[in-house]
Design a protein around this motif. Structure first.
Motif, PDB file in Angstrom:
ATOM      1  N   ARG A  76       0.988  17.418  -2.214  1.00 52.26           N
ATOM      2  CA  ARG A  76      -0.312  16.900  -0.868  1.00 52.26           C
ATOM      3  C   ARG A  76      -0.909  15.561  -2.114  1.00 52.26           C
ATOM      4  NH1 ARG A  76      -5.498  19.551   1.598  1.00 52.26           N
ATOM      5  NH2 ARG A  76      -6.471  17.142   2.321  1.00 52.26           N
ATOM      6  N   GLY A  77      -0.843  14.232  -1.509  1.00 51.83           N
ATOM      7  CA  GLY A  77      -1.658  13.345  -2.142  1.00 51.83           C
ATOM      8  C   GLY A  77      -0.500  12.505  -2.889  1.00 51.83           C
ATOM      9  N   GLU A  78       0.922  13.027  -3.318  1.00 54.86           N
ATOM     10  CA  GLU A  78       1.461  12.200  -3.982  1.00 54.86           C
ATOM     11  C   GLU A  78       2.590  10.975  -2.734  1.00 54.86           C
ATOM     12  OE1 GLU A  78       5.930  13.374  -6.474  1.00 54.86           O
ATOM     13  OE2 GLU A  78       5.533  14.691  -4.661  1.00 54.86           O
ATOM     14  N   SER A  79       2.501  10.078  -2.927  1.00 55.02           N
ATOM     15  CA  SER A  79       2.806   9.049  -1.913  1.00 55.02           C
ATOM     16  C   SER A  79       4.442   9.465  -1.698  1.00 55.02           C
ATOM     17  CB  SER A  79       3.134   7.441  -3.131  1.00 55.02           C
ATOM     18  OG  SER A  79       1.606   7.066  -3.475  1.00 55.02           O
ATOM     19  N   LEU A  80       3.907   8.463  -0.284  1.00 57.85           N
ATOM     20  CA  LEU A  80       5.986   9.113   0.561  1.00 57.85           C
ATOM     21  C   LEU A  80       6.534   8.023   0.292  1.00 57.85           C
ATOM     22  CD1 LEU A  80       4.253  11.006   2.765  1.00 57.85           C
ATOM     23  CD2 LEU A  80       5.908  11.952   1.321  1.00 57.85           C
ATOM     24  N   ILE A  81       5.537   6.754   0.913  1.00 59.43           N
ATOM     25  CA  ILE A  81       6.388   5.592   1.396  1.00 59.43           C
ATOM     26  C   ILE A  81       5.466   4.277   0.412  1.00 59.43           C
ATOM     27  CG2 ILE A  81       7.239   6.255   3.376  1.00 59.43           C
ATOM     28  CD1 ILE A  81       5.802   4.667   4.715  1.00 59.43           C
ATOM     29  N   ARG A  82       5.881   3.428   0.467  1.00 55.51           N
ATOM     30  CA  ARG A  82       4.845   1.670   0.286  1.00 55.51           C
ATOM     31  C   ARG A  82       5.661   0.614   0.827  1.00 55.51           C
ATOM     32  NH1 ARG A  82       6.961   0.503  -4.869  1.00 55.51           N
ATOM     33  NH2 ARG A  82       5.644   1.894  -6.249  1.00 55.51           N
ATOM     34  N   ILE A  83       4.185  -0.058   1.532  1.00 55.80           N
ATOM     35  CA  ILE A  83       4.399  -0.791   2.861  1.00 55.80           C
ATOM     36  C   ILE A  83       4.369  -1.588   1.848  1.00 55.80           C
ATOM     37  CG2 ILE A  83       3.911  -1.472   5.355  1.00 55.80           C
ATOM     38  CD1 ILE A  83       3.227   1.333   5.799  1.00 55.80           C
ATOM     39  N   TYR A  84       5.563  -3.055   2.952  1.00 54.02           N
ATOM     40  CA  TYR A  84       4.824  -4.340   2.140  1.00 54.02           C
ATOM     41  C   TYR A  84       4.936  -5.056   3.319  1.00 54.02           C
ATOM     42  CZ  TYR A  84       6.675  -3.271  -2.786  1.00 54.02           C
ATOM     43  OH  TYR A  84       6.739  -2.700  -3.499  1.00 54.02           O
ATOM     44  N   SER A  85       4.007  -6.364   2.969  1.00 53.01           N
ATOM     45  CA  SER A  85       3.597  -7.213   3.716  1.00 53.01           C
ATOM     46  C   SER A  85       3.370  -8.721   2.700  1.00 53.01           C
ATOM     47  CB  SER A  85       2.300  -7.036   4.994  1.00 53.01           C
ATOM     48  OG  SER A  85       2.562  -8.057   5.281  1.00 53.01           O
ATOM     49  N   ILE A  99       0.517  -1.108  -0.278  1.00 52.12           N
ATOM     50  CA  ILE A  99       0.157   0.234  -0.078  1.00 52.12           C
ATOM     51  C   ILE A  99       1.129   1.231   0.427  1.00 52.12           C
ATOM     52  CG2 ILE A  99      -0.434   0.010   2.742  1.00 52.12           C
ATOM     53  CD1 ILE A  99      -3.223   0.393   1.740  1.00 52.12           C
ATOM     54  N   GLU A 100       0.513   1.929  -0.524  1.00 51.37           N
ATOM     55  CA  GLU A 100       1.550   3.735  -0.614  1.00 51.37           C
ATOM     56  C   GLU A 100       0.521   4.732   0.011  1.00 51.37           C
ATOM     57  OE1 GLU A 100       1.963   4.827  -4.363  1.00 51.37           O
ATOM     58  OE2 GLU A 100       3.251   3.081  -5.044  1.00 51.37           O
ATOM     59  N   ILE A 101       0.694   5.516   0.831  1.00 49.49           N
ATOM     60  CA  ILE A 101       0.889   6.450   2.184  1.00 49.49           C
ATOM     61  C   ILE A 101       1.230   7.510   1.348  1.00 49.49           C
ATOM     62  CG2 ILE A 101       1.039   6.788   4.178  1.00 49.49           C
ATOM     63  CD1 ILE A 101       0.259   4.631   3.946  1.00 49.49           C
ATOM     64  N   PRO A 102       0.272   8.472   1.074  1.00 50.33           N
ATOM     65  CA  PRO A 102       0.267   9.788   0.476  1.00 50.33           C
ATOM     66  C   PRO A 102       0.102  10.378   1.798  1.00 50.33           C
ATOM     67  CG  PRO A 102      -2.629   9.080   1.248  1.00 50.33           C
ATOM     68  CD  PRO A 102      -1.269   8.090   1.340  1.00 50.33           C
ATOM     69  N   ALA A 103       1.212  11.749   0.953  1.00 48.17           N
ATOM     70  CA  ALA A 103       1.632  13.148   1.792  1.00 48.17           C
ATOM     71  C   ALA A 103       0.706  14.031   1.951  1.00 48.17           C
ATOM     72  CB  ALA A 103       2.546  13.984   0.682  1.00 48.17           C
ATOM     73  N   PRO A 104       0.242  14.479   3.123  1.00 46.99           N
ATOM     74  CA  PRO A 104      -0.832  15.391   3.547  1.00 46.99           C
ATOM     75  C   PRO A 104      -1.331  16.304   2.968  1.00 46.99           C
ATOM     76  CG  PRO A 104       0.603  14.407   5.098  1.00 46.99           C
ATOM     77  CD  PRO A 104       1.198  13.849   3.987  1.00 46.99           C
ATOM     78  N   SER A 105       0.382  16.809   2.971  1.00 44.28           N
ATOM     79  CA  SER A 105       0.435  18.034   2.398  1.00 44.28           C
ATOM     80  C   SER A 105       2.087  18.910   1.670  1.00 44.28           C
ATOM     81  CB  SER A 105       0.279  19.152   4.144  1.00 44.28           C
ATOM     82  OG  SER A 105       1.627  19.520   4.410  1.00 44.28           O
ATOM     83  N   SER A 106       1.483  19.482   1.228  1.00 46.53           N
ATOM     84  CA  SER A 106       3.064  20.301   0.268  1.00 46.53           C
ATOM     85  C   SER A 106       3.864  20.644   1.552  1.00 46.53           C
ATOM     86  CB  SER A 106       2.694  21.089  -1.132  1.00 46.53           C
ATOM     87  OG  SER A 106       1.103  20.720  -1.598  1.00 46.53           O
ATOM     88  N   GLY A 107       5.046  19.946   0.748  1.00 44.60           N
ATOM     89  CA  GLY A 107       6.510  20.753   0.955  1.00 44.60           C
ATOM     90  C   GLY A 107       7.380  19.951   1.360  1.00 44.60           C
ATOM     91  N   TRP A 108       8.991  20.003   1.727  1.00 48.15           N
ATOM     92  CA  TRP A 108       9.803  19.604   2.158  1.00 48.15           C
ATOM     93  C   TRP A 108       9.935  18.252   2.688  1.00 48.15           C
ATOM     94  CZ3 TRP A 108      13.655  19.388  -1.382  1.00 48.15           C
ATOM     95  CH2 TRP A 108      13.628  20.400  -2.319  1.00 48.15           C
ATOM     96  N   ILE A 109       9.800  17.531   2.877  1.00 45.93           N
ATOM     97  CA  ILE A 109      10.333  16.656   3.684  1.00 45.93           C
ATOM     98  C   ILE A 109      11.755  17.170   4.964  1.00 45.93           C
ATOM     99  CG2 ILE A 109      11.150  13.843   4.527  1.00 45.93           C
ATOM    100  CD1 ILE A 109       9.723  12.988   1.856  1.00 45.93           C
TER     101      ILE A 109
END
Length: 520
Positions: free
Chosen positions: A482-491, A436-446
């Motif tokens: 905002r809404g762009e994927s930050l990470i993908r989690i595998y299991s 599953i991919e987790i989206p960014a909750p807002s725009s900006g720099w990590i």
């Protein structure tokens, strides 16, 4: 090594004989007997058992009575059988005793009460009693905690290191000069060993790396090697023979009997209490290096939030202590202080890290800069220590070996020697089937990635048992929308994947500049 006897208050009991039956049990020095044995008839103050094989004697006070055990059997762990030099089905003599604390208990008490440093062979006496389970859990805890209340001086650390090494196997590589790398840990995704070993081995130096499995982290180096299909458990003779042929190996250190007294303290005291005094860290690491015959060692000291070392000043002081302890042990040690505030590379989890390490060895230009640079910097220090490069030029030599393809060829030779497919491709490594991919909750720099929280999310997804579980960073120190994927989690489990998604939402491990951090 035989177990020296200690003063005990004996009852008028004779040893009874039982057939050993191996079971999985924790704590591992627990034994289980039938109530029908009649071992403890009469009055026994602080009861314990003396277990006797033809060659070894071991004591334990972790005794469980169960109706499920046949009257002629003793249920016992594989670890206890190893300490007794016995096997499943062997006859073990069992003698019930009333426990009297050994002399080492009073030495620990004296140090705590009077803040008096250990002298002579006192630490050796304490460590031997730990190795043979003569000290109970509270007494072992007192020994470790005394190092927090009144830190050990360097003489005490030296004696502790030597004593712990001598409780187990000592590996001898003969006339060969042996190199090694070790990290104090705390950084998820720290897969640099898989690059450093082939770089150093390709230069012609001997680097038989003994590595750990994960305990609280998402993956240990041994776990990552297993994800490649490698065998990681070898005898000391196999380690010496194979590594002299390949110049490098990456194996599980727990497969050898290295400094077992240290492992007992970690499992019984440090891990349950969440403590790790600096003196114990130094002695723990260096006792195993002494036991594996290391001559040159580069220490990786990850520094920053979420690691064991909070700031550069602390790292510098620790590096000096490693160097001094190494000097006393005739091991030359240099330390690299590395950035540890975020994961190394773009992956966390055994199979994902194996994929990334292999892909980086194949094509370093496409590898994460944090992985390539850290691996080459630490390799460079070893190359300089060995005289392969002038001071300050080791990093460039390491890069030449990596980018020329010599490192990947050496790595293929190493994994083939460890029973894996030398022609393996990154896509051949099996990862979790659910993601599953987790989206960014807002725009900006990590601006921050929390190591501790990332590790917790990865464990929730199934790491380290599920080698296909883990995290891929799709954005890291980048600008995101905002809404762009930050990470993908595998299991490998839908339920664990869902739990990891919930854990990410709860912990919020990635901070984006301008986002709301919390609300009160």
């Amino acid at each position: 090594m035989t177990s020296p006897m200690r003063p005990v208050s004996r009852k008028k009991s004779s040893a009874l004989k039982f057939t050993a039956e191996k079971v999985r049990i924790y704590p591992k020095n627990t034994v289980i007997l039938s109530p029908e044995t009649g071992l403890f008839k009469g009055s026994f103050k602080n009861p314990q058992l003396q277990l006797i094989s033809p060659t070894q004697t071991v004591f334990t006070e972790h005794i469980v009575i169960s109706d499920h055990v046949p009257v002629d059997k003793i249920w016992i762990s594989k670890q206890m059988l190893n300490e007794l030099d016995a096997e499943d089905g062997d006859i073990i003599q069992v003698l019930p005793l009333s426990r009297t604390p050994p002399d080492s208990y009073y030495l620990i008490r004296k140090r705590m009460m009077h803040r008096r440093a250990f002298k002579g062979n006192e630490i050796e006496q304490v460590v031997n009693d730990i190795a043979y389970h003569r000290l109970n859990q509270l007494e072992k805890a007192a020994f470790v905690l005394s190092q927090i209340f009144e830190p050990f001086n360097m003489d005490e650390i030296e004696e502790l290191t030597k004593a712990m090494a001598q409780t187990g196997e000592m590996i001898d590589f003969g006339q060969h000069t042996v190199f090694d790398k070790h990290s104090t840990g705390g950084v998820p995704g720290n897969k640099v060993t898989l690059l450093i070993v082939p770089i150093i081995a390709a230069s012609g130096l001997l680097i038989p790396k003994t590595s750990s499995r994960a305990i609280t982290s998402p993956s240990g180096t041994a776990d990552t090697m297993e994800a490649l299909g490698c065998e990681v458990i070898f005898t000391s003779d196999e380690l010496v023979e194979i590594s002299q042929r390949t110049k490098g190996m990456i194996v599980w250190g727990g497969g050898f009997n290295l400094a077992p007294a240290d492992d007992i303290l970690i499992k019984d005291v440090e891990f349950p209490l969440g403590v790790n005094p600096t003196s114990m860290m130094l002695a723990s690491i260096m006792s195993k290096k002494l036991a594996t015959g290391i001559h040159f060692l580069v220490m990786d000291l990850p520094t920053g939030p979420g690691t064991k070392i909070s700031d550069i000043g602390t790292a510098q002081a620790l590096g000096r202590e490693f160097a001094e302890l190494g000097r006393r042990l005739e091991i030359r040690v240099e330390s690299g202080i590395t950035f540890g505030a975020s994961p190394v590379g773009h992956t966390v989890g055994s199979a994902l890290e194996a994929q990334e390490a292999l892909q980086t060895l194949i094509n370093p230009k496409e590898g994460p800069s944090s992985l390539v640079e850290k691996s080459c910097e630490l390799s460079g220090i070893l190359l300089e220590m060995a005289g392969k490069a002038l001071r300050g030029q080791g990093r460039e030599l390491a890069k030449q070996i990596l980018y020329s393809g010599k490192a990947i060829e050496k790595f293929r030779e190493i994994i083939e020697a460890q029973s894996a497919n030398r022609d393996m491709k990154p896509d051949d490594i099996e990862i979790g089937q659910y993601s599953i991919e987790i989206p960014a909750p807002s725009s900006g720099w990590i601006v921050q990635i929390d190591n501790v929280k990332i590790a917790e999310i990865a464990r929730t997804a199934g790491c380290p048992k599920d080698k296909g579980a883990g995290i891929v960073f799709l954005k890291k120190k980048d600008a995101v929308k905002r809404g762009e994927s930050l990470i993908r989690i595998y299991s490998s489990s839908e339920s664990r994947l869902s739990a990891a998604e919930g854990k990410f939402a709860k912990l919020n491990p990635i901070t984006i500049e301008g986002m709301l951090i919390g609300r009160v």
